[in-house]
Design an enzyme around this catalytic site. Structure first.
Site, PDB file in Angstrom:
ATOM      1  N   ALA A  33      -0.226   8.933  -8.034  1.00  0.00           N
ATOM      2  CA  ALA A  33      -1.052   7.732  -8.232  1.00  0.00           C
ATOM      3  C   ALA A  33      -2.170   7.734  -7.195  1.00  0.00           C
ATOM      4  O   ALA A  33      -2.381   6.758  -6.463  1.00  0.00           O
ATOM      5  CB  ALA A  33      -0.206   6.457  -8.166  1.00  0.00           C
ATOM      6  N   HIS A  38      -6.214   8.533  -0.715  1.00  0.00           N
ATOM      7  CA  HIS A  38      -5.683   9.907  -0.730  1.00  0.00           C
ATOM      8  C   HIS A  38      -6.841  10.903  -0.716  1.00  0.00           C
ATOM      9  O   HIS A  38      -6.775  11.924  -0.036  1.00  0.00           O
ATOM     10  CB  HIS A  38      -4.847  10.163  -1.994  1.00  0.00           C
ATOM     11  CG  HIS A  38      -3.612   9.335  -2.091  1.00  0.00           C
ATOM     12  ND1 HIS A  38      -3.468   8.328  -3.008  1.00  0.00           N
ATOM     13  CD2 HIS A  38      -2.453   9.371  -1.393  1.00  0.00           C
ATOM     14  CE1 HIS A  38      -2.278   7.766  -2.885  1.00  0.00           C
ATOM     15  NE2 HIS A  38      -1.631   8.385  -1.910  1.00  0.00           N
ATOM     16  N   GLY A 149      -1.885   8.642   5.875  1.00  0.00           N
ATOM     17  CA  GLY A 149      -2.787   7.496   5.964  1.00  0.00           C
ATOM     18  C   GLY A 149      -2.237   6.428   6.894  1.00  0.00           C
ATOM     19  O   GLY A 149      -1.038   6.142   6.887  1.00  0.00           O
TER      20      GLY A 149
END
Ligand code: PAF
Length: 284
Positions: A33, A38, A149
């Protein structure tokens, strides 16, 4: 860009291309997803490494609720396009059984508050699963650098500790949290928010930036955080789990405000569990 679906296939590819000998390798572990957050990790990895592997696996061992695992978005076709455009060389998308070498399971890990406070407390066993899957990925891929992240701030701290202990040669790179134009922290779960839910969710990032503004204007950290927490609790649509100051290295509830490096928040909004954070100042 190559898509490899088994550990055996990955090993063949590595051997064929002499990968672990000649090239620097960056790994971006994901659960798919993919979004711009990303993409920014993949872009950074591709600037810093010769080759970038993006792993895609919705890891069952890190979900403490089956409904949450079932509802996690799966968007492989779109993921392939995003990864390719961002500079990925190989997508590694094994099944959980393949990567774990049998039924997926995670050993319990207790690093005190780091694994058991905040996310660890709200989602019991969550970090056991994250540690287990990242360990399997590091072992299979042996990257020089791995990119995570900063939205999942506690995860970054946990993975750094895991790497220090088990993989001291792998550098963990913490990458900036990415927000949309309105301020919402990008997350794969945002797809599940209704328009109304997005509006409610924005209250979280707004509360975080308001705290930082108030502190810059001279208000005490504790007063600013307490006020923002109380305000968020007033909203019926927001089911607040925590809104606290933390030190990135400890994630302890006992940290004194002068030790805080970030404010972290978790809440259920519109049936979707969201987390966000903001940095207060750089604390070494
Ligand atoms: O941050 C995530 O998407 C996951 O927790 C990770 C690091 C890919 C492990 O499954």
């Amino acid at each position: 860009m190559k898509i490899i679906r088994t550990s055996v296939g990955l090993n063949h590819w590595f051997n064929e291309h002499n990968i672990q000998i000649n090239k620097s390798l960056g790994l971006v572990p994901t659960m798919g997803a993919l979004h711009q957050g990303h993409a920014s990790l993949i872009e950074k990895a591709s600037k810093e490494c010769d080759l970038v592997v993006v792993s895609i696996l919705v890891n069952p061992t890190q979900f403490n609720e089956k409904d949450d695992l079932d509802a996690y978005p799966r968007t492989m076709a779109a993921d392939v396009e995003i990864a390719k455009a961002a500079g990925c060389n190989v997508i590694f998308a094994p099944t959980a059984e393949d990567l774990y070498g049998g039924k997926p399971k995670a050993e319990p890990v207790n690093w005190g508050d780091l694994t058991h406070s905040f996310e660890g407390k709200c989602r019991p066993g969550h970090f056991d699963g994250v540690i287990a899957v990242v360990d399997k990925l590091f072992d299979a891929i042996k990257p020089d650098k791995a990119y995570f992240g900063a939205k999942d701030l506690q995860q970054v701290a946990v993975v750094q500790k895991m790497a220090q202990i088990r993989y001291p040669n792998i550098e963990i790179v913490s990458c900036e949290l990415i927000r949309d134009s309105k301020g919402l922290a990008l997350s794969s779960r945002n797809i599940r928010l209704t328009n109304q839910g997005v509006k409610q969710a924005l209250k979280l990032s707004f509360a975080l930036s308001k705290v930082v503004e108030k502190i810059s204007a001279g208000e005490s950290e504790k007063t600013a955080v307490d006020a923002a927490r109380n305000e968020l609790k007033e909203y019926d649509e927001i089911d607040l789990e925590y809104f606290n100051g933390v030190n990135f290295h400890t994630f302890s509830h006992e940290d004194k405000p002068f030790e805080w490096s970030h404010i972290v928040v978790a809440a259920n909004v519109d049936g979707v569990r969201l987390i966000d954070n903001i940095e207060l100042e750089v604390v070494d």
